[in-house]
Design a protein around this motif. Structure first.
Motif, PDB file in Angstrom:
ATOM      1  N   ASP A   1       0.828  -1.203   0.000  1.00 17.33           N
ATOM      2  CA  ASP A   1       0.000   0.000   0.000  1.00 17.33           C
ATOM      3  C   ASP A   1       0.864   1.255   0.000  1.00 17.33           C
TER       4      ASP A   1
ATOM      5  N   VAL B   1       2.526   4.422   1.365  1.00 15.70           N
ATOM      6  CA  VAL B   1       2.915   4.919   2.687  1.00 15.70           C
ATOM      7  C   VAL B   1       3.144   6.428   2.636  1.00 15.70           C
ATOM      8  N   ALA B   2       3.747   6.900   1.554  1.00 14.69           N
ATOM      9  CA  ALA B   2       4.039   8.321   1.409  1.00 14.69           C
ATOM     10  C   ALA B   2       3.972   8.710  -0.059  1.00 14.69           C
TER      11      ALA B   2
ATOM     12  N   SER C   1      10.619  -4.678   2.541  1.00 10.32           N
ATOM     13  CA  SER C   1       9.438  -4.061   3.147  1.00 10.32           C
ATOM     14  C   SER C   1       8.920  -2.837   2.416  1.00 10.32           C
ATOM     15  N   THR C   2       9.765  -2.191   1.613  1.00 12.47           N
ATOM     16  CA  THR C   2       9.339  -0.964   0.946  1.00 12.47           C
ATOM     17  C   THR C   2       9.709  -0.983  -0.530  1.00 12.47           C
TER      18      THR C   2
ATOM     19  N   GLY D   1       4.598   0.144   0.874  1.00 14.84           N
ATOM     20  CA  GLY D   1       5.118  -0.746   1.900  1.00 14.84           C
ATOM     21  C   GLY D   1       4.162  -1.866   2.220  1.00 14.84           C
TER      22      GLY D   1
ATOM     23  N   ARG E   1       2.400  -3.662   4.996  1.00 16.29           N
ATOM     24  CA  ARG E   1       2.033  -3.438   6.394  1.00 16.29           C
ATOM     25  C   ARG E   1       1.765  -4.772   7.094  1.00 16.29           C
TER      26      ARG E   1
ATOM     27  N   TYR F   1       1.146  11.534   3.891  1.00 15.62           N
ATOM     28  CA  TYR F   1       1.583  10.329   4.607  1.00 15.62           C
ATOM     29  C   TYR F   1       0.329   9.547   4.994  1.00 15.62           C
TER      30      TYR F   1
ATOM     31  N   HIS G   1      -1.743   6.655   6.888  1.00 19.07           N
ATOM     32  CA  HIS G   1      -1.667   5.926   8.155  1.00 19.07           C
ATOM     33  C   HIS G   1      -2.705   4.802   8.234  1.00 19.07           C
TER      34      HIS G   1
ATOM     35  N   ALA H   1      -4.171   1.074   6.011  1.00 18.55           N
ATOM     36  CA  ALA H   1      -3.973   0.095   4.946  1.00 18.55           C
ATOM     37  C   ALA H   1      -5.233   0.027   4.083  1.00 18.55           C
TER      38      ALA H   1
END
Length: 275
Positions: free
Chosen positions: A70, A72-73, A99-100, A124, A126, A220, A222, A224
């Motif tokens: 998903d 992340v930023a 992870s990213t 990332g 999650r 950003y 927060h 998912a």
């Protein structure tokens, strides 16, 4: 794991696609490139509303079948106005770790392939971890007790959002109920666009209209994808404030929350204004 490309979605109960989904619709051209067209429904005074441009940049990256997890930023840099009509978005993967995953996107127009917008995004995977939120949701009265703002003919995009705002000049912030018009289930492109739907605090602090334009915006995330899907089309709560207005630029930061107090996104942007 690699995620499937997202199809263009229609809003439930609509005879056709929601105006937002029509505005971010993209056709694959191959080689990580997508073709799109600006929407009159999200037009601003000059070119499209910045939030819809952020949404279509993110949508191009979400359409890549190689993308991981998903968003992340997201960072969007507005190098120049997007002209009405057709555009092309080129995307490329920069680097992937366990992870990213990092991506780059570029919006170009015309035979000269002039660049008007660039974006970088971090995706990332999650997983369940310990969680804690320091920020506090805004204290807002019931939505029905606030008068909604009305769209303007010079900025048609403003009619695409219902904004019920309570200005607090002493606290230096604006607290708002925000919702798509017509209602639309929230997703990552919709959340990115909504981050730009707050009234610029410059106009609350100094009630004088002047040309403005976002130069850069960060979002950003927060939540998912499954958490956003569970929210549906519920109106969201938000709070926005400015730290400094100085020599032709000001910053604005904001938060978006669910009515039950879950933080979905935080955002910062730098805005140019004409004196």
């Amino acid at each position: 794991m690699t995620q499937p490309a997202l199809p263009d979605s229609d809003a439930p109960g609509q005879a056709g696609p929601h105006p937002f989904d029509a505005a971010i619709r993209l056709s694959p051209l191959g080689g990580g490139r997508f073709a799109g067209r600006t929407s009159d429904a999200y037009r601003n005074m000059v070119g499209p509303y910045g939030g819809i441009t952020a949404a279509v940049m993110l949508q191009a990256l979400l359409r890549r079948p190689e993308r991981l997890g998903d968003p992340v930023a997201l960072t969007v840099n507005y190098a120049g106005p997007v002209r009405d009509g057709e555009f092309e978005i080129a995307t490329r993967e920069i680097r992937t770790s366990r992870s990213t995953q990092h991506w780059f996107a570029e919006l170009v127009q015309g035979p000269e392939r002039e660049v008007s917008t660039t974006a970088t995004a971090v995706f990332g995977t999650r997983r369940e971890t310990w969680a804690h939120v320091e920020a506090m949701p805004p204290a807002l009265p019931p939505r029905e007790s606030l008068v909604p703002s009305r769209g303007t003919s010079v900025a048609p995009w403003s009619a695409r959002y219902e904004r019920r705002t309570l200005d607090d000049l002493d606290a230096g912030e604006a607290r708002s109920w925000l919702a798509d018009v017509p209602p639309r289930p929230i997703d990552f492109p919709g959340l990115a666009s909504l981050c730009d739907a707050f009234r610029p605090w410059l106009f609350a602090r100094r009630p004088q209209r002047t040309p403005i334009g976002t130069v850069t915006m960060n979002v950003y995330f927060h939540a998912a994808a499954d958490e956003l899907a569970a929210i549906g089309a519920t109106p969201l709560q938000g709070v926005a404030r400015t730290n400094a207005i100085h020599r032709g630029f000001f910053d604005q930061e904001a938060q978006l929350w669910t009515p039950d107090g879950r933080l979905l996104a935080t955002t910062q942007q730098v805005v140019w204004f004409k004196e």
